[in-house]
Design an enzyme around this catalytic site. Sequence first.
Site, PDB file in Angstrom:
ATOM      1  N   ASP A  22      19.252   2.781   3.535  1.00 54.42           N
ATOM      2  CA  ASP A  22      18.641   2.945   4.855  1.00 54.42           C
ATOM      3  C   ASP A  22      18.843   4.272   5.285  1.00 54.42           C
ATOM      4  O   ASP A  22      19.711   5.162   4.862  1.00 54.42           O
ATOM      5  CB  ASP A  22      19.337   2.006   5.828  1.00 54.42           C
ATOM      6  N   ASN A  24      16.213   6.843   5.659  1.00 57.30           N
ATOM      7  CA  ASN A  24      15.194   7.735   4.976  1.00 57.30           C
ATOM      8  C   ASN A  24      14.372   8.464   6.125  1.00 57.30           C
ATOM      9  O   ASN A  24      14.106   9.716   6.071  1.00 57.30           O
ATOM     10  CB  ASN A  24      14.000   7.287   4.145  1.00 57.30           C
ATOM     11  N   TRP A  27      16.394  10.927   8.087  1.00 57.64           N
ATOM     12  CA  TRP A  27      16.749  12.026   7.316  1.00 57.64           C
ATOM     13  C   TRP A  27      15.556  12.825   7.578  1.00 57.64           C
ATOM     14  O   TRP A  27      15.872  14.249   7.628  1.00 57.64           O
ATOM     15  CB  TRP A  27      17.054  11.659   5.835  1.00 57.64           C
ATOM     16  N   HIS A  39      11.600   9.089   2.205  1.00 59.28           N
ATOM     17  CA  HIS A  39      11.210   8.294   1.147  1.00 59.28           C
ATOM     18  C   HIS A  39      11.346   9.122  -0.221  1.00 59.28           C
ATOM     19  O   HIS A  39      12.101   8.666  -1.099  1.00 59.28           O
ATOM     20  CB  HIS A  39      10.170   7.508   1.213  1.00 59.28           C
ATOM     21  N   GLU A  69       9.485  -7.486   6.157  1.00 60.24           N
ATOM     22  CA  GLU A  69       9.363  -7.142   7.617  1.00 60.24           C
ATOM     23  C   GLU A  69       8.679  -5.695   7.381  1.00 60.24           C
ATOM     24  O   GLU A  69       7.929  -5.163   8.291  1.00 60.24           O
ATOM     25  CB  GLU A  69      10.310  -6.948   8.334  1.00 60.24           C
ATOM     26  N   TRP A  71       6.207  -4.795   5.948  1.00 60.08           N
ATOM     27  CA  TRP A  71       4.784  -4.706   5.854  1.00 60.08           C
ATOM     28  C   TRP A  71       4.171  -4.227   7.307  1.00 60.08           C
ATOM     29  O   TRP A  71       3.096  -4.189   7.569  1.00 60.08           O
ATOM     30  CB  TRP A  71       4.221  -5.996   5.244  1.00 60.08           C
ATOM     31  N   ARG A  73       5.206  -1.901   8.882  1.00 67.67           N
ATOM     32  CA  ARG A  73       5.150  -0.391   9.532  1.00 67.67           C
ATOM     33  C   ARG A  73       3.713   0.143   9.296  1.00 67.67           C
ATOM     34  O   ARG A  73       2.721  -0.473   9.042  1.00 67.67           O
ATOM     35  CB  ARG A  73       6.042   0.396   8.332  1.00 67.67           C
ATOM     36  N   LEU A 133      22.767  -2.219 -17.805  1.00 69.29           N
ATOM     37  CA  LEU A 133      22.840  -2.582 -16.379  1.00 69.29           C
ATOM     38  C   LEU A 133      21.400  -3.294 -16.235  1.00 69.29           C
ATOM     39  O   LEU A 133      20.355  -2.805 -16.909  1.00 69.29           O
ATOM     40  CB  LEU A 133      22.737  -1.102 -15.633  1.00 69.29           C
ATOM     41  N   ARG A 196      23.908  -3.900   9.988  1.00 59.85           N
ATOM     42  CA  ARG A 196      23.177  -5.328   9.772  1.00 59.85           C
ATOM     43  C   ARG A 196      22.768  -5.707   8.544  1.00 59.85           C
ATOM     44  O   ARG A 196      22.910  -4.815   7.643  1.00 59.85           O
ATOM     45  CB  ARG A 196      21.821  -4.925  10.561  1.00 59.85           C
TER      46      ARG A 196
HETATM   47  C1  FPP Z   1      14.910   2.580   4.664  1.00 61.03           C
HETATM   48  O1  FPP Z   1      14.863   3.855   5.144  1.00 61.03           O
HETATM   49  C2  FPP Z   1      14.168   2.904   3.405  1.00 61.03           C
HETATM   50  C3  FPP Z   1      13.090   2.020   2.741  1.00 61.03           C
HETATM   51  C4  FPP Z   1      12.454   0.933   3.527  1.00 61.03           C
HETATM   52  C5  FPP Z   1      12.659   2.423   1.361  1.00 61.03           C
HETATM   53  C6  FPP Z   1      13.367   2.850   0.225  1.00 61.03           C
HETATM   54  C7  FPP Z   1      12.536   3.421  -0.623  1.00 61.03           C
HETATM   55  C8  FPP Z   1      13.100   4.630  -1.196  1.00 61.03           C
HETATM   56  C9  FPP Z   1      14.342   5.027  -1.506  1.00 61.03           C
HETATM   57  C10 FPP Z   1      12.066   4.951  -2.249  1.00 61.03           C
HETATM   58  C11 FPP Z   1      11.557   4.618  -3.507  1.00 61.03           C
HETATM   59  C12 FPP Z   1      12.531   3.308  -4.106  1.00 61.03           C
HETATM   60  C13 FPP Z   1      12.560   3.081  -5.328  1.00 61.03           C
HETATM   61  C14 FPP Z   1      13.347   1.949  -5.728  1.00 61.03           C
HETATM   62  C15 FPP Z   1      11.936   3.696  -6.403  1.00 61.03           C
HETATM   63  P1  FPP Z   1      14.257   3.938   6.664  1.00 61.03           P
HETATM   64  O2  FPP Z   1      12.659   4.038   6.493  1.00 61.03           O
HETATM   65  O3  FPP Z   1      14.135   2.381   7.455  1.00 61.03           O
HETATM   66  O4  FPP Z   1      14.701   4.953   7.371  1.00 61.03           O
HETATM   67  P2  FPP Z   1      15.279   4.737   9.148  1.00 61.03           P
HETATM   68  O5  FPP Z   1      16.247   3.701   9.309  1.00 61.03           O
HETATM   69  O6  FPP Z   1      16.141   6.195   9.335  1.00 61.03           O
HETATM   70  O7  FPP Z   1      13.862   4.918   9.795  1.00 61.03           O
END
Ligand code: FPP
Length: 248
Positions: A22, A24, A27, A39, A69, A71, A73, A133, A196
């Site tokens: 969580d 991204n 960031w 991402h 959920e 989907w 976005r 793994l 959460r």
């Molecule tokens: C949550 O951050 C992250 C995601 C919903 C997507 C995770 C995806 C990746 C790390 C990229 C690719 C993954 C793989 C396995 C190749 P958020 O967008 O909810 O962040 P926020 O809470 O700051 O809005």
Amino acid sequence: MSSVKEQLDKEKLPSHVAIIMDGNGRWAKKRGNARVFGHRNGVKAVREVTEAAAELGVKFLTLYAFSTENWNRPKNEIDALMSLLVSTIASETKTLMDNNVMLKSIGCKETLPKSVQEKLASCKEQTKNNDGLTLVLALSYSSRWEIIEGVKKIALEIKNNNLEPSDINSEVFGQYLETANMPDPELLIRTSGEFRISNFLLWQIAYSELYFSDVLWPDFRKEHFFEALLDYQGRERRFGKISDQVKK
Ligand code: FPP
């Protein structure tokens, strides 16, 4: 002072670690960029924890990459995430082979774009004989969806006279979940300072230790993963018993 990795007891590693990646979006926003930028930078963290888990000998690593959920976005973010998945699976297959990692997925595959389904299937096929793994990607996954699907399958078995209601117990039920034949995670990590579970592995985390990190996912590195494991190793897991009963 020895490194965090050196302080780990190799005999007491969890067999399964699950991660809610969580932060991204935040960031990227902090850097004045679009969420997608976060991402893209999250992929480096995925590589780091996968390598770290493989190096240590953790048997299963489950990453919450896209929830049911998610989907909801904006379409441009979903499209960007899906193409990121396709390109990452393609570019990382060699690293998975080099590190003896098998790829699996949990979730409703049918709802994913064909391009993702195909890349996923081909990577799974290429890595199927790797026995180090197992990297499990939760894609279009949510725990309530998984539990309801499991209940439907059980209902059908009963209807077809293949199962008696009295046969159902925790072990049997677990075999109807996406995670059948996988151990429950001993450790669940969530990044970005949120507390959460977000519909992730609700059945499987009944006795998991929970670890929350303030680090935003794109900044998460091997060292952070080792810190979580060290913290886990300091916990006393009692499974409902009292302390004296679990001390050896
Ligand atoms: C949550 O951050 C992250 C995601 C919903 C997507 C995770 C995806 C990746 C790390 C990229 C690719 C993954 C793989 C396995 C190749 P958020 O967008 O909810 O962040 P926020 O809470 O700051 O809005």
